[in-house]
Design a protein around this motif. Sequence first.
Motif, PDB file in Angstrom:
ATOM      1  N   LEU A   1       1.916   6.647  -6.772  1.00  0.00           N
ATOM      2  CA  LEU A   1       0.829   7.552  -7.148  1.00  0.00           C
ATOM      3  C   LEU A   1       1.227   9.004  -6.919  1.00  0.00           C
ATOM      4  O   LEU A   1       0.958   9.878  -7.754  1.00  0.00           O
ATOM      5  CB  LEU A   1      -0.432   7.196  -6.358  1.00  0.00           C
ATOM      6  CG  LEU A   1      -1.707   7.915  -6.732  1.00  0.00           C
ATOM      7  CD1 LEU A   1      -2.116   7.553  -8.150  1.00  0.00           C
ATOM      8  CD2 LEU A   1      -2.813   7.551  -5.757  1.00  0.00           C
TER       9      LEU A   1
ATOM     10  N   ILE B   1      -2.020   5.960 -14.218  1.00  0.00           N
ATOM     11  CA  ILE B   1      -2.759   5.668 -12.983  1.00  0.00           C
ATOM     12  C   ILE B   1      -3.433   4.301 -13.097  1.00  0.00           C
ATOM     13  O   ILE B   1      -3.476   3.534 -12.127  1.00  0.00           O
ATOM     14  CB  ILE B   1      -3.804   6.772 -12.708  1.00  0.00           C
ATOM     15  CG1 ILE B   1      -3.144   8.148 -12.648  1.00  0.00           C
ATOM     16  CG2 ILE B   1      -4.586   6.487 -11.444  1.00  0.00           C
ATOM     17  CD1 ILE B   1      -2.119   8.335 -11.582  1.00  0.00           C
ATOM     18  N   THR B   2      -3.932   3.963 -14.275  1.00  0.00           N
ATOM     19  CA  THR B   2      -4.563   2.653 -14.497  1.00  0.00           C
ATOM     20  C   THR B   2      -3.560   1.535 -14.288  1.00  0.00           C
ATOM     21  O   THR B   2      -3.863   0.527 -13.644  1.00  0.00           O
ATOM     22  CB  THR B   2      -5.157   2.580 -15.917  1.00  0.00           C
ATOM     23  OG1 THR B   2      -6.099   3.639 -16.074  1.00  0.00           O
ATOM     24  CG2 THR B   2      -5.839   1.254 -16.163  1.00  0.00           C
TER      25      THR B   2
ATOM     26  N   LEU C   1      -0.849   1.633 -12.434  1.00  0.00           N
ATOM     27  CA  LEU C   1      -0.548   1.558 -11.000  1.00  0.00           C
ATOM     28  C   LEU C   1      -1.658   0.834 -10.240  1.00  0.00           C
ATOM     29  O   LEU C   1      -1.392   0.011  -9.357  1.00  0.00           O
ATOM     30  CB  LEU C   1      -0.354   2.961 -10.422  1.00  0.00           C
ATOM     31  CG  LEU C   1       0.899   3.715 -10.855  1.00  0.00           C
ATOM     32  CD1 LEU C   1       0.871   5.139 -10.323  1.00  0.00           C
ATOM     33  CD2 LEU C   1       2.140   2.986 -10.404  1.00  0.00           C
ATOM     34  N   ALA C   2      -2.920   1.142 -10.582  1.00  0.00           N
ATOM     35  CA  ALA C   2      -4.052   0.493  -9.906  1.00  0.00           C
ATOM     36  C   ALA C   2      -4.107  -0.992 -10.229  1.00  0.00           C
ATOM     37  O   ALA C   2      -4.385  -1.819  -9.346  1.00  0.00           O
ATOM     38  CB  ALA C   2      -5.355   1.177 -10.300  1.00  0.00           C
ATOM     39  N   LEU C   3      -3.825  -1.356 -11.478  1.00  0.00           N
ATOM     40  CA  LEU C   3      -3.822  -2.777 -11.851  1.00  0.00           C
ATOM     41  C   LEU C   3      -2.693  -3.528 -11.152  1.00  0.00           C
ATOM     42  O   LEU C   3      -2.865  -4.668 -10.712  1.00  0.00           O
ATOM     43  CB  LEU C   3      -3.712  -2.937 -13.362  1.00  0.00           C
ATOM     44  CG  LEU C   3      -4.957  -2.577 -14.163  1.00  0.00           C
ATOM     45  CD1 LEU C   3      -4.671  -2.632 -15.658  1.00  0.00           C
ATOM     46  CD2 LEU C   3      -6.114  -3.495 -13.803  1.00  0.00           C
TER      47      LEU C   3
ATOM     48  N   SER D   1      -1.501  -7.627  -7.054  1.00  0.00           N
ATOM     49  CA  SER D   1      -0.402  -7.903  -6.143  1.00  0.00           C
ATOM     50  C   SER D   1      -0.781  -9.030  -5.183  1.00  0.00           C
ATOM     51  O   SER D   1      -1.843  -9.002  -4.567  1.00  0.00           O
ATOM     52  CB  SER D   1      -0.069  -6.642  -5.348  1.00  0.00           C
ATOM     53  OG  SER D   1       0.820  -6.940  -4.310  1.00  0.00           O
TER      54      SER D   1
ATOM     55  N   ILE E   1       0.840  -1.203   0.000  1.00  0.00           N
ATOM     56  CA  ILE E   1       0.000   0.000   0.000  1.00  0.00           C
ATOM     57  C   ILE E   1       0.877   1.256   0.000  1.00  0.00           C
ATOM     58  O   ILE E   1       0.618   2.204  -0.759  1.00  0.00           O
ATOM     59  CB  ILE E   1      -0.973  -0.005   1.206  1.00  0.00           C
ATOM     60  CG1 ILE E   1      -1.997  -1.122   1.077  1.00  0.00           C
ATOM     61  CG2 ILE E   1      -1.653   1.339   1.371  1.00  0.00           C
ATOM     62  CD1 ILE E   1      -2.976  -0.960  -0.054  1.00  0.00           C
TER      63      ILE E   1
ATOM     64  N   PHE F   1       2.357   1.734  -3.408  1.00  0.00           N
ATOM     65  CA  PHE F   1       1.343   2.265  -4.328  1.00  0.00           C
ATOM     66  C   PHE F   1       1.152   3.765  -4.106  1.00  0.00           C
ATOM     67  O   PHE F   1       1.111   4.543  -5.064  1.00  0.00           O
ATOM     68  CB  PHE F   1       0.013   1.529  -4.145  1.00  0.00           C
ATOM     69  CG  PHE F   1      -1.126   2.173  -4.872  1.00  0.00           C
ATOM     70  CD1 PHE F   1      -1.230   2.084  -6.252  1.00  0.00           C
ATOM     71  CD2 PHE F   1      -2.094   2.878  -4.179  1.00  0.00           C
ATOM     72  CE1 PHE F   1      -2.275   2.692  -6.934  1.00  0.00           C
ATOM     73  CE2 PHE F   1      -3.139   3.484  -4.838  1.00  0.00           C
ATOM     74  CZ  PHE F   1      -3.232   3.391  -6.224  1.00  0.00           C
TER      75      PHE F   1
ATOM     76  N   LEU G   1      -1.486  -2.810  -8.270  1.00  0.00           N
ATOM     77  CA  LEU G   1      -1.932  -2.990  -6.886  1.00  0.00           C
ATOM     78  C   LEU G   1      -2.972  -4.102  -6.807  1.00  0.00           C
ATOM     79  O   LEU G   1      -2.910  -4.960  -5.915  1.00  0.00           O
ATOM     80  CB  LEU G   1      -2.523  -1.684  -6.347  1.00  0.00           C
ATOM     81  CG  LEU G   1      -3.062  -1.734  -4.927  1.00  0.00           C
ATOM     82  CD1 LEU G   1      -1.918  -1.849  -3.933  1.00  0.00           C
ATOM     83  CD2 LEU G   1      -3.899  -0.508  -4.631  1.00  0.00           C
ATOM     84  N   LEU G   2      -3.913  -4.108  -7.726  1.00  0.00           N
ATOM     85  CA  LEU G   2      -4.994  -5.081  -7.709  1.00  0.00           C
ATOM     86  C   LEU G   2      -4.479  -6.509  -7.868  1.00  0.00           C
ATOM     87  O   LEU G   2      -4.979  -7.434  -7.228  1.00  0.00           O
ATOM     88  CB  LEU G   2      -5.999  -4.770  -8.820  1.00  0.00           C
ATOM     89  CG  LEU G   2      -7.201  -5.684  -8.933  1.00  0.00           C
ATOM     90  CD1 LEU G   2      -8.077  -5.556  -7.693  1.00  0.00           C
ATOM     91  CD2 LEU G   2      -8.002  -5.352 -10.174  1.00  0.00           C
TER      92      LEU G   2
END
Length: 191
Positions: A96, A167-168, A170-172, A177, A89, A92, A174-175
Amino acid sequence: MLIGTVIVLLLIVVLLALPVTLTFQLSWKQTLTADLKLKWAFGLVRADVSPGPGKSESEKTEAARHRRSRGEMIKFMGVIRQRKFRRRILRFLSDLWRAIHKQNVRLQVRLGLGDPADTGRLWAVLGPLSGMFARMRDIRVVFEPDFLDSTLEVDSSGTVRMIPLQITFLALALLFSPAIWQGIMSMRRSG
Protein backbone atom coordinates in the motif's frame (compact mmCIF):
# COMPACT_ATOMS: atom_id res chain seq x y z
CA MET A 1 -28.19 -8.75 -21.42
CA LEU A 2 -24.72 -10.30 -21.21
CA ILE A 3 -23.20 -7.61 -23.43
CA GLY A 4 -24.75 -4.88 -21.27
CA THR A 5 -23.30 -6.44 -18.11
CA VAL A 6 -19.85 -6.70 -19.71
CA ILE A 7 -20.00 -3.07 -20.83
CA VAL A 8 -21.00 -1.91 -17.33
CA LEU A 9 -18.18 -3.95 -15.75
CA LEU A 10 -15.65 -2.55 -18.23
CA LEU A 11 -16.86 0.98 -17.52
CA ILE A 12 -16.44 0.41 -13.77
CA VAL A 13 -12.91 -0.94 -14.30
CA VAL A 14 -11.99 2.06 -16.47
CA LEU A 15 -13.37 4.50 -13.90
CA LEU A 16 -11.45 2.76 -11.10
CA ALA A 17 -8.27 2.94 -13.19
CA LEU A 18 -8.38 6.77 -13.20
CA PRO A 19 -6.12 8.30 -10.53
CA VAL A 20 -7.45 9.97 -7.39
CA THR A 21 -5.50 12.86 -5.86
CA LEU A 22 -6.03 13.92 -2.25
CA THR A 23 -4.58 17.21 -1.04
CA PHE A 24 -4.72 17.50 2.72
CA GLN A 25 -3.85 19.79 5.59
CA LEU A 26 -4.51 18.35 9.05
CA SER A 27 -3.81 19.82 12.43
CA TRP A 28 -4.48 18.46 15.92
CA LYS A 29 -4.10 20.86 18.84
CA GLN A 30 -6.87 20.02 21.34
CA THR A 31 -9.26 19.65 18.37
CA LEU A 32 -8.91 18.40 14.81
CA THR A 33 -8.90 20.89 11.97
CA ALA A 34 -8.77 19.48 8.47
CA ASP A 35 -8.87 20.69 4.91
CA LEU A 36 -9.23 17.83 2.40
CA LYS A 37 -9.63 18.28 -1.34
CA LEU A 38 -10.23 15.32 -3.66
CA LYS A 39 -9.62 15.30 -7.42
CA TRP A 40 -10.55 12.41 -9.66
CA ALA A 41 -10.35 11.74 -13.40
CA PHE A 42 -7.43 14.14 -13.91
CA GLY A 43 -9.26 16.98 -12.16
CA LEU A 44 -12.61 16.68 -13.94
CA VAL A 45 -14.31 15.75 -10.66
CA ARG A 46 -13.41 17.84 -7.61
CA ALA A 47 -14.76 17.65 -4.09
CA ASP A 48 -14.06 19.30 -0.77
CA VAL A 49 -14.33 16.48 1.77
CA SER A 50 -13.30 18.37 4.89
CA PRO A 51 -14.95 17.02 8.04
CA GLY A 52 -17.01 19.19 10.35
CA PRO A 53 -15.64 20.62 13.57
CA GLY A 54 -13.61 18.13 15.58
CA LYS A 55 -14.49 16.74 18.95
CA SER A 56 -12.61 17.81 22.03
CA GLU A 57 -10.09 15.46 23.67
CA SER A 58 -12.45 14.46 26.49
CA GLU A 59 -15.24 13.53 24.04
CA LYS A 60 -12.81 11.49 21.93
CA THR A 61 -11.38 9.57 24.88
CA GLU A 62 -14.88 8.82 26.16
CA ALA A 63 -15.91 7.51 22.73
CA ALA A 64 -12.73 5.44 22.43
CA ARG A 65 -13.34 3.90 25.86
CA HIS A 66 -16.74 2.63 24.77
CA ARG A 67 -15.53 1.31 21.41
CA ARG A 68 -13.19 -1.42 22.59
CA SER A 69 -13.35 -3.57 25.61
CA ARG A 70 -10.29 -5.09 27.22
CA GLY A 71 -11.26 -8.60 26.07
CA GLU A 72 -11.38 -7.58 22.41
CA MET A 73 -7.94 -6.02 22.70
CA ILE A 74 -6.51 -9.21 24.25
CA LYS A 75 -7.99 -11.28 21.38
CA PHE A 76 -6.51 -8.90 18.81
CA MET A 77 -3.07 -9.02 20.45
CA GLY A 78 -3.20 -12.83 20.30
CA VAL A 79 -3.83 -12.67 16.56
CA ILE A 80 -1.02 -10.15 16.02
CA ARG A 81 1.38 -12.62 17.67
CA GLN A 82 0.74 -15.13 14.86
CA ARG A 83 3.74 -14.90 12.55
CA LYS A 84 1.91 -15.54 9.24
CA PHE A 85 -0.84 -13.03 10.08
CA ARG A 86 1.70 -10.39 11.07
CA ARG A 87 3.77 -10.96 7.92
CA ARG A 88 0.70 -10.69 5.69
CA ILE A 89 -0.40 -7.43 7.32
CA LEU A 90 3.12 -5.98 7.00
CA ARG A 91 3.27 -7.05 3.35
CA PHE A 92 -0.09 -5.38 2.69
CA LEU A 93 1.08 -2.15 4.37
CA SER A 94 4.32 -2.23 2.37
CA ASP A 95 2.46 -2.75 -0.91
CA LEU A 96 0.00 0.00 0.00
CA TRP A 97 2.87 2.37 0.85
CA ARG A 98 4.42 1.76 -2.59
CA ALA A 99 1.07 2.09 -4.40
CA ILE A 100 0.41 5.56 -2.99
CA HIS A 101 2.45 8.29 -4.67
CA LYS A 102 3.37 10.96 -2.16
CA GLN A 103 4.22 14.58 -3.01
CA ASN A 104 5.49 17.18 -0.54
CA VAL A 105 4.12 15.29 2.46
CA ARG A 106 5.00 16.94 5.75
CA LEU A 107 4.26 15.54 9.20
CA GLN A 108 5.33 17.28 12.37
CA VAL A 109 4.47 15.66 15.70
CA ARG A 110 5.15 17.11 19.14
CA LEU A 111 4.64 14.43 21.76
CA GLY A 112 5.10 14.30 25.49
CA LEU A 113 3.82 11.83 28.07
CA GLY A 114 4.17 14.03 31.15
CA ASP A 115 6.94 11.92 32.69
CA PRO A 116 10.40 12.61 31.21
CA ALA A 117 11.42 8.95 31.59
CA ASP A 118 8.37 7.69 29.67
CA THR A 119 8.86 10.34 26.99
CA GLY A 120 12.53 9.28 26.69
CA ARG A 121 11.53 5.63 26.17
CA LEU A 122 9.02 6.66 23.50
CA TRP A 123 11.62 8.89 21.89
CA ALA A 124 13.97 5.88 21.70
CA VAL A 125 11.44 4.32 19.30
CA LEU A 126 10.35 7.45 17.39
CA GLY A 127 13.82 8.96 16.95
CA PRO A 128 15.10 6.23 14.60
CA LEU A 129 11.78 6.31 12.68
CA SER A 130 12.32 10.01 12.09
CA GLY A 131 15.77 9.23 10.72
CA MET A 132 14.37 6.52 8.47
CA PHE A 133 11.80 8.92 7.01
CA ALA A 134 14.51 11.54 6.46
CA ARG A 135 15.96 9.38 3.67
CA MET A 136 12.70 9.36 1.69
CA ARG A 137 12.03 11.74 -1.17
CA ASP A 138 9.14 14.21 -0.96
CA ILE A 139 8.40 13.26 2.66
CA ARG A 140 9.44 15.25 5.70
CA VAL A 141 8.64 13.72 9.08
CA VAL A 142 9.69 15.37 12.33
CA PHE A 143 9.05 13.94 15.79
CA GLU A 144 9.71 16.43 18.57
CA PRO A 145 9.68 15.27 22.19
CA ASP A 146 8.21 17.40 24.97
CA PHE A 147 9.77 16.27 28.22
CA LEU A 148 7.91 18.74 30.44
CA ASP A 149 4.23 18.39 29.60
CA SER A 150 1.75 15.78 28.45
CA THR A 151 1.30 16.93 24.86
CA LEU A 152 0.06 15.69 21.51
CA GLU A 153 0.21 18.14 18.63
CA VAL A 154 0.16 17.07 14.99
CA ASP A 155 0.57 19.25 11.92
CA SER A 156 0.49 17.62 8.51
CA SER A 157 0.05 18.55 4.86
CA GLY A 158 0.74 17.17 1.43
CA THR A 159 -0.66 15.49 -1.65
CA VAL A 160 -1.14 11.78 -2.25
CA ARG A 161 -2.16 10.15 -5.51
CA MET A 162 -3.48 6.62 -5.92
CA ILE A 163 -5.26 4.45 -8.43
CA PRO A 164 -8.41 2.93 -6.88
CA LEU A 165 -8.19 -0.24 -8.99
CA GLN A 166 -4.70 -0.97 -7.64
CA ILE A 167 -5.83 -0.37 -4.04
CA THR A 168 -8.86 -2.62 -4.66
CA PHE A 169 -6.61 -5.46 -5.87
CA LEU A 170 -4.37 -5.07 -2.80
CA ALA A 171 -7.40 -5.13 -0.46
CA LEU A 172 -8.86 -8.19 -2.20
CA ALA A 173 -5.52 -10.00 -1.99
CA LEU A 174 -5.47 -9.27 1.75
CA LEU A 175 -9.09 -10.31 2.19
CA PHE A 176 -8.62 -13.68 0.44
CA SER A 177 -5.30 -14.45 2.12
CA PRO A 178 -5.34 -17.72 4.13
CA ALA A 179 -3.20 -16.15 6.87
CA ILE A 180 -5.82 -13.44 7.47
CA TRP A 181 -8.67 -15.97 7.65
CA GLN A 182 -6.68 -18.15 10.06
CA GLY A 183 -6.18 -15.11 12.30
CA ILE A 184 -9.88 -14.23 12.16
CA MET A 185 -10.90 -17.80 12.96
CA SER A 186 -8.51 -18.00 15.92
CA MET A 187 -9.89 -14.70 17.24
CA ARG A 188 -13.44 -16.10 17.02
CA ARG A 189 -12.42 -19.36 18.72
CA SER A 190 -10.81 -17.51 21.62
CA GLY A 191 -14.00 -15.46 22.11
